[in-house]
Design an enzyme around this catalytic site. Structure first.
Site, PDB file in Angstrom:
ATOM      1  N   GLU A  63      -0.149  -6.102   6.433  1.00  7.57           N
ATOM      2  CA  GLU A  63      -1.055  -5.167   6.845  1.00  7.57           C
ATOM      3  C   GLU A  63      -2.412  -4.637   5.823  1.00  7.57           C
ATOM      4  OE1 GLU A  63       1.856  -4.801   5.863  1.00  7.57           O
ATOM      5  OE2 GLU A  63       2.521  -2.698   5.722  1.00  7.57           O
ATOM      6  N   PHE A 117       0.636  -9.158   0.553  1.00  9.14           N
ATOM      7  CA  PHE A 117      -0.815  -8.919   0.436  1.00  9.14           C
ATOM      8  C   PHE A 117      -1.595  -9.758  -0.620  1.00  9.14           C
ATOM      9  CE2 PHE A 117       0.415  -6.245  -3.281  1.00  9.14           C
ATOM     10  CZ  PHE A 117      -0.698  -6.504  -4.138  1.00  9.14           C
ATOM     11  N   GLU A 159       9.027  -4.519 -11.999  1.00  9.36           N
ATOM     12  CA  GLU A 159       7.838  -5.474 -11.661  1.00  9.36           C
ATOM     13  C   GLU A 159       6.774  -4.506 -11.445  1.00  9.36           C
ATOM     14  OE1 GLU A 159       7.607  -7.364  -7.854  1.00  9.36           O
ATOM     15  OE2 GLU A 159       6.510  -9.126  -8.802  1.00  9.36           O
ATOM     16  N   SER A 165       8.218  -8.617  -1.800  1.00  8.90           N
ATOM     17  CA  SER A 165       8.906  -8.050  -3.188  1.00  8.90           C
ATOM     18  C   SER A 165      10.338  -8.323  -3.080  1.00  8.90           C
ATOM     19  CB  SER A 165       8.470  -6.653  -3.236  1.00  8.90           C
ATOM     20  OG  SER A 165       9.129  -5.791  -1.884  1.00  8.90           O
ATOM     21  N   LYS A 175       3.329 -13.234  10.425  1.00 11.41           N
ATOM     22  CA  LYS A 175       3.013 -11.606  10.242  1.00 11.41           C
ATOM     23  C   LYS A 175       2.655 -11.506   8.928  1.00 11.41           C
ATOM     24  CE  LYS A 175       4.384  -8.230   8.917  1.00 11.41           C
ATOM     25  NZ  LYS A 175       3.392  -7.464   7.904  1.00 11.41           N
ATOM     26  N   CYS A 198       2.329 -13.272  -8.206  1.00  8.89           N
ATOM     27  CA  CYS A 198       3.776 -13.503  -8.490  1.00  8.89           C
ATOM     28  C   CYS A 198       4.111 -14.554  -9.672  1.00  8.89           C
ATOM     29  CB  CYS A 198       4.541 -13.951  -7.166  1.00  8.89           C
ATOM     30  SG  CYS A 198       4.073 -15.886  -6.790  1.00  8.89           S
TER      31      CYS A 198
HETATM   32  P1  NAD Z   1       6.225  -6.339   0.069  1.00 11.06           P
HETATM   33  O1  NAD Z   1       7.449  -6.767  -0.073  1.00 11.06           O
HETATM   34  O2  NAD Z   1       5.625  -4.802   0.255  1.00 11.06           O
HETATM   35  O3  NAD Z   1       5.630  -7.047   1.749  1.00 11.06           O
HETATM   36  C1  NAD Z   1       5.800  -8.281   2.094  1.00 11.06           C
HETATM   37  C2  NAD Z   1       5.721  -8.170   3.605  1.00 11.06           C
HETATM   38  O4  NAD Z   1       6.992  -7.673   4.077  1.00 11.06           O
HETATM   39  C3  NAD Z   1       4.636  -7.700   4.188  1.00 11.06           C
HETATM   40  O5  NAD Z   1       4.304  -8.403   5.356  1.00 11.06           O
HETATM   41  C4  NAD Z   1       4.862  -6.108   4.569  1.00 11.06           C
HETATM   42  O6  NAD Z   1       4.398  -5.874   5.688  1.00 11.06           O
HETATM   43  C5  NAD Z   1       6.611  -6.561   4.766  1.00 11.06           C
HETATM   44  N1  NAD Z   1       7.510  -5.315   4.510  1.00 11.06           N
HETATM   45  C6  NAD Z   1       7.016  -4.467   3.561  1.00 11.06           C
HETATM   46  N2  NAD Z   1       8.116  -3.371   3.631  1.00 11.06           N
HETATM   47  C7  NAD Z   1       8.699  -3.926   4.412  1.00 11.06           C
HETATM   48  C8  NAD Z   1      10.279  -3.353   4.854  1.00 11.06           C
HETATM   49  N3  NAD Z   1      10.698  -2.246   4.083  1.00 11.06           N
HETATM   50  N4  NAD Z   1      10.986  -4.163   6.072  1.00 11.06           N
HETATM   51  C9  NAD Z   1      10.448  -5.251   6.211  1.00 11.06           C
HETATM   52  N5  NAD Z   1       9.358  -5.757   6.141  1.00 11.06           N
HETATM   53  C10 NAD Z   1       8.664  -5.026   4.986  1.00 11.06           C
HETATM   54  O7  NAD Z   1       5.216  -7.400  -0.657  1.00 11.06           O
HETATM   55  P2  NAD Z   1       3.764  -7.023  -1.253  1.00 11.06           P
HETATM   56  O8  NAD Z   1       3.535  -5.755  -1.840  1.00 11.06           O
HETATM   57  O9  NAD Z   1       2.990  -7.338  -0.083  1.00 11.06           O
HETATM   58  O10 NAD Z   1       3.401  -8.259  -2.215  1.00 11.06           O
HETATM   59  C11 NAD Z   1       3.664  -8.222  -3.391  1.00 11.06           C
HETATM   60  C12 NAD Z   1       5.174  -8.924  -3.824  1.00 11.06           C
HETATM   61  O11 NAD Z   1       5.286 -10.104  -3.370  1.00 11.06           O
HETATM   62  C13 NAD Z   1       5.345  -8.716  -5.460  1.00 11.06           C
HETATM   63  O12 NAD Z   1       6.772  -8.445  -5.561  1.00 11.06           O
HETATM   64  C14 NAD Z   1       5.411 -10.271  -5.653  1.00 11.06           C
HETATM   65  O13 NAD Z   1       5.944 -10.640  -6.515  1.00 11.06           O
HETATM   66  C15 NAD Z   1       5.647 -10.884  -4.236  1.00 11.06           C
HETATM   67  N6  NAD Z   1       5.354 -12.303  -4.610  1.00 11.06           N
HETATM   68  C16 NAD Z   1       6.214 -13.305  -4.447  1.00 11.06           C
HETATM   69  C17 NAD Z   1       6.063 -14.725  -4.250  1.00 11.06           C
HETATM   70  C18 NAD Z   1       6.772 -15.645  -4.908  1.00 11.06           C
HETATM   71  O14 NAD Z   1       6.627 -16.747  -4.547  1.00 11.06           O
HETATM   72  N7  NAD Z   1       8.090 -15.423  -5.107  1.00 11.06           N
HETATM   73  C19 NAD Z   1       4.384 -14.901  -3.997  1.00 11.06           C
HETATM   74  C20 NAD Z   1       3.546 -13.699  -3.811  1.00 11.06           C
HETATM   75  C21 NAD Z   1       4.097 -12.698  -3.793  1.00 11.06           C
END
Ligand code: NAD
Length: 496
Positions: free
Chosen positions: A175, A148, A381, A225, A172, A280
């Site tokens: 959401e 997000f 985090e 994450s 994808k 991030c």
């Molecule tokens: P998230 O892991 O909750 O979601 C990321 C994606 O995975 C979304 O599209 C979501 O719909 C999907 N998703 C969520 N739960 C899932 C599951 N159980 N099974 C399969 N798919 C699932 O992350 P977020 O809250 O959207 O974003 C924030 C996180 O992203 C933070 O931890 C941040 O550090 C990380 N991030 C990392 C980088 C990097 O380059 N390392 C960059 C941006 C964000």
């Protein structure tokens, strides 16, 4: 407003059995409903991408490049509109959203030059009359799953590279703020990208799981994450796919005794509270090496008092709300958790004035001092505006702390000593390092990636490693027969 998938170049509704609420985080109001894909919706998107791949893989480099240049121009022209959409669904202030679109543009600009990296090699006369050469070919349908916090930039870390390399994509997005992805797909269509080359399916775990197992998806680029990144990596590799899965972070800034404290305090506040800490590459831990602790903490606290928190559309606001009410509540719970664990709460963000609707998902900047590595404010985090200061006695202790941390996305050192900085960049076990630069996001012609639990897989995102990830090489050994070919020879071929 209903937010639908885009498949085969058109909005696509499917059965839409499930939908999710999209919020305006600055007011708390529901601003849209997004369709959440079922596995069969994903199948339709993958089928469209697979069909499009049969011709896009052979589209000339000239044509792919023209599409990319046209997309770059359209993105630039519409950047303010896209930034406004990001602000409306994510909450980050408009200037920050504009910065996100600008960095996305740089990734597109790199992709305009991708043909340079697809040239392969050619060795004439590797053996007498035998030439050897390599070509880079696309993989097929690739899945891009984004978080997000950068709804425009992260999709554009991958989609331009994938497409310029001749792949087709099912994107994808998160959401929580899905609209930017649809705008990106519309702009690509306007730029001349054929239908089906870029498809967007909205959804949650159900859609992700189908992408991870679908036999026609050849590679997955994921950002999110750490627990989900690890799951995506393990599941998709088990299903035979190429995977890069970028995870979470806990970024430390080390401030050495000789640092410019005013620069370091500015950096800690900018990188700690920019985008409400939902980056991030946000700084979440300041490691103060004795004796800078007292002066640094008071310089940071002074700056926090001046920060303007509020609706990102209002002029002058520097920090917006958190993305959802649930996330705000989770982040806010760390204020009590830190205090109960014995950290010193210097600034309580719950008291910060807000220039916005009281129903928004607000939490002001929070500062803890004397945090210890066993406290949850340090280990977790938090992904919000909560900054921890850990005090250490020496440079060695600071480096050991950073290297012990299971995350390794970004870090920075603040010092005036070139030798200390050089030693730090050599010794630190982190993928992206800043020297007096707090958010060292690599420019587009390097690649982006952390170490340890911040990245699963061996290719970093975008730049040269992005091109490497989205192609596979083929090596051809070739002879054009002439009368001197030498006849039958059952021996192992030797280069002569
Ligand atoms: P998230 O892991 O909750 O979601 C990321 C994606 O995975 C979304 O599209 C979501 O719909 C999907 N998703 C969520 N739960 C899932 C599951 N159980 N099974 C399969 N798919 C699932 O992350 P977020 O809250 O959207 O974003 C924030 C996180 O992203 C933070 O931890 C941040 O550090 C990380 N991030 C990392 C980088 C990097 O380059 N390392 C960059 C941006 C964000």
């Amino acid at each position: 407003m209903r937010i639908t998938h885009r498949i085969g170049g058109k909005p696509w509704t499917g059965a839409a059995e499930r939908t999710g609420d999209v919020h305006d985080p600055a007011t708390g109001a529901v601003s849209g409903r997004v369709d959440l894909a079922s596995a069969s919706d994903v199948d339709v998107a993958v089928a469209a991408a697979r069909e499009a791949f049969t011709s896009w893989r052979d589209a000339s480099l000239a044509r792919r490049t023209r599409v990319m240049f046209a997309f770059r121009e359209l993105l630039d022209a519409r950047s303010a509109d896209l930034a406004a959409i990001v602000t409306a669904e994510h909450g980050k202030v408009l200037s920050d959203a504009a910065g996100e679109v600008q960095r996305a543009l740089e990734s597109v600009e790199f992709a305009c030059g991708v043909p340079h990296l697809l040239k392969g090699g050619y060795s004439e006369n590797a053996s007498t009359g035998v030439d050897v050469y390599s070509i880079q070919q696309p993989l097929g349908v690739v899945g891009v799953i984004s978080p997000f916090n950068f709804p425009a930039m992260v999709p554009l870390w991958f989609v331009p590279h994938a497409v310029a390399c001749g792949n087709t994509v099912v994107l994808k997005p998160s959401e929580k703020d899905p609209s930017a992805a649809n705008v990106i797909a519309e702009l690509f269509a306007e730029a001349g990208l054929p239908d089906g080359v870029l498809n967007v399916v909205h959804g949650d775990k159900e859609a992700v799981d189908r992408l991870l197992e679908h036999p026609d998806v050849k590679a997955v680029s994921f950002v999110g994450s750490t627990p989900v990144a690890r799951y995506v990596y393990e599941t998709a590799t088990r299903n035979g796919k190429r995977v890069q899965a970028l995870g979470g972070a806990k970024n430390h800034v080390v401030v050495l005794p000789d640092a410019d404290l005013s620069l370091a305090a500015d950096a800690a506040v900018s990188a700690g509270f920019g985008s409400a800490g939902e980056r991030c590459m946000a700084v979440s831990v300041v490691v103060a090496v004795d004796p800078v602790g007292d002066d640094l903490v008071s310089a940071i606290a002074d700056r926090i008092a001046d920060l303007r928190v509020g609706d990102g559309r209002r002029p002058g606001c520097e920090m917006g709300p958190l993305v959802t009410g649930a996330h705000r509540d989770r982040v806010a719970s760390y204020v009590d958790a830190g205090r109960e664990a014995g950290a010193e709460l210097v600034v309580d963000g719950r008291d910060h004035p807000v220039d916005g609707d009281p129903a928004g998902f607000w939490l002001g900047p929070t500062l803890f001092d004397r945090v210890r590595p066993d406290m949850s404010v340090y280990t977790d985090e938090i992904f919000g505006p909560v900054l921890s200061v850990v005090r250490v006695a020496t440079y060695e202790e600071a480096v050991a702390l950073v290297n012990r941390n299971p995350f390794g996305n970004g870090t920075a050192v603040f010092t005036r000593d070139g030798g200390a900085a050089r030693r730090f960049q050599n010794e630190i076990e982190v993928g992206m390092v800043g020297v007096n630069v707090p958010v060292p996001v690599p420019v587009a012609y390097y690649s982006f990636g952390g170490w340890k639990n911040s990245l699963f897989g061996d290719a970093h995102a975008y730049g040269p490693e992005g091109v490497h990830f989205f192609t596979r090489s083929k090596v051809i050994t070739s002879r054009w027969p002439d009368p001197s070919h030498g006849g039958v020879n059952l021996g192992f071929p030797q280069n002569t």
